[in-house]
Design a protein around this motif. Structure first.
Motif, short mmCIF file in Angstrom:
data_model
loop_
_atom_site.label_atom_id
_atom_site.label_comp_id
_atom_site.label_asym_id
_atom_site.label_seq_id
_atom_site.Cartn_x
_atom_site.Cartn_y
_atom_site.Cartn_z
N ASP A 119 0.83 -1.21 0.00
CA ASP A 119 0.00 0.00 0.00
C ASP A 119 0.86 1.26 0.00
O ASP A 119 0.46 2.29 -0.54
N PHE A 182 -6.35 2.30 -1.12
CA PHE A 182 -6.22 2.11 0.33
C PHE A 182 -6.63 3.39 1.06
O PHE A 182 -7.36 3.34 2.05
N ASP A 184 -8.67 5.69 0.05
CA ASP A 184 -10.12 5.87 -0.08
C ASP A 184 -10.90 4.91 0.82
O ASP A 184 -11.87 5.29 1.48
N ARG A 185 -10.49 3.64 0.84
CA ARG A 185 -11.22 2.63 1.63
C ARG A 185 -11.19 2.95 3.11
O ARG A 185 -12.15 2.65 3.83
N HIS A 186 -10.13 3.60 3.56
CA HIS A 186 -10.00 3.92 4.99
C HIS A 186 -10.26 5.40 5.28
O HIS A 186 -9.99 5.85 6.39
N LEU A 188 -8.76 8.07 4.42
CA LEU A 188 -7.53 8.70 4.88
C LEU A 188 -7.14 9.86 3.97
O LEU A 188 -7.02 9.71 2.74
N ARG A 204 -1.38 6.88 10.76
CA ARG A 204 -2.77 6.43 10.76
C ARG A 204 -2.99 5.31 9.75
O ARG A 204 -3.77 4.38 9.99
N ALA A 205 -2.31 5.37 8.61
CA ALA A 205 -2.44 4.30 7.61
C ALA A 205 -1.88 2.99 8.16
O ALA A 205 -2.48 1.92 7.98
N ARG A 208 -4.12 1.33 10.52
CA ARG A 208 -5.24 0.68 9.82
C ARG A 208 -4.79 -0.51 8.97
O ARG A 208 -5.57 -1.03 8.18
N ALA A 210 -1.91 -0.78 6.80
CA ALA A 210 -1.21 -0.60 5.53
C ALA A 210 0.05 -1.45 5.47
O ALA A 210 0.79 -1.55 6.45
N GLN A 251 -7.59 5.38 19.79
CA GLN A 251 -8.17 4.34 18.96
C GLN A 251 -8.03 2.98 19.64
O GLN A 251 -7.00 2.67 20.24
#
Length: 323
Positions: A119, A182, A184-186, A188, A204-205, A208, A210, A251
């Motif tokens: 990613d 990636f 877009d899906r999250h 971010l 952050r990626a 999640r 990445a 989180q």
């Protein structure tokens, strides 16, 4: 015989530009010279010099280049977000307005990232002094060859501690190619930060999930400038980055190592924030604000006391040397 249609772009080169009229031509030219089919989206962030006119003139001569103008300055994070929203390619590659890339850099990175199902793929940056562009180059993150290494959230955040890795050599300065799907899906995008906006997005990626790898230099050349925006930040910029760390810490599901790394990063910037507040208080001759700086968590107040003592000793020595 009709001309073949240009190949669909495989990467969008995102450039946020502010008062960059002396360097923007070089940056855009290096982006357009990529051996991989690319589109280049430049967002002029309300420049007050001739930057927007330069971009517009270049765009008229090259259909692969688009210019987006902003009426007010928002900072590089929000400018990059506008370019990402305008992207028509599966990969995002950020290029700073005073930097350049080797022609085959994006082809090498995208080919490897797609082959390995990544990613994010970052290559170590090479830095060169603005006063000597043909001079020696220094790698940003690591001085020796590393091959390819996997980066997880905890390792990445630890690699952004100036105390452990060296100031201005943090991994957050890297410019990876990023898979748009990636992001877009999250949901971010860059947070509206003027300090650490890259660090925050990459962290952050990674949190999640990445898949992020680091490899040796592929041709990103960063110009080190004495007046660079990334070298000077207001007190509030540190406060905003601390808030970003706190949001990540809130989180659920963070590993113990990631949580410990985030706390260390937060503490480092808490110290920087309090030091900036003390400088502001001294400048404003505000003793109440100065006293408030000393009323901090023990490790922060202890660091502040050491810095104040060190500064006092240095000033005393300077005065003694001129007496």
């Amino acid at each position: 015989m009709t001309e073949a249609a240009p190949a669909a772009p495989r990467a969008t080169v995102v450039i946020a530009a502010w008062n960059a009229e002396t360097s923007i031509d070089r940056a855009i030219a290096s982006a357009l010279r990529q051996t991989l089919p690319v589109e280049v989206v430049v967002v002029d962030d309300a420049s007050t010099d001739g930057t927007r006119d330069r971009i517009a003139a270049l765009a008229r001569a090259n259909p692969a280049l688009r210019c987006i103008g902003q009426d007010r300055n928002t900072g590089p994070a929000e400018a990059r977000n506008r370019a990402i929203e305008a992207s028509r390619a599966p990969w995002i590659a950020v290029l700073d307005a005073d930097d350049v890339m080797a022609p085959d850099r994006l082809e090498r990175l995208v080919r490897q990232a797609e082959a390995e199902g990544l990613d994010f793929l970052a290559d170590d940056i090479e830095k060169v002094d603005e006063a000597d562009p043909g001079g020696p180059r220094q790698r940003l993150f690591c001085d020796h060859e590393i091959g390819t290494i996997d980066i997880d959230a905890a390792a990445f955040i630890r690699a952004n501690l100036a105390a452990g890795h060296g100031d201005r050599r943090e991994m957050g300065f890297l410019k990876p190619v990023m898979r748009l799907d990636f992001l877009d899906r999250h949901a971010l995008r860059y947070a509206p930060l003027r300090l650490g906006e890259d660090y925050d997005l990459y962290a952050r990626a990674l949190i999640r999930g990445a898949r992020f790898r680091l490899t040796d230099p592929c041709g990103y050349l960063a110009t080190v400038r004495a007046g660079s925006l990334s070298g000077r930040h207001a007190t509030g910029d540190h406060a905003a980055l601390m808030a970003a760390d706190r949001r990540m810490l809130s989180q659920p599901g963070l590993s113990r190592a990631t949580r410990a790394a985030l706390r260390a990063h937060l503490l480092e910037h808490h110290r920087k924030w309090v030091w900036r507040r003390m400088i502001d208080a001294v400048r404003d001759r505000d003793p109440k604000a100065a006293l408030a700086c000393l009323i901090s968590p023990p490790r922060v107040s202890a660091d502040l006391s050491r810095r104040l003592l060190r500064e006092g000793l240095q000033r005393g020595l300077r005065r003694g040397g001129t007496g």
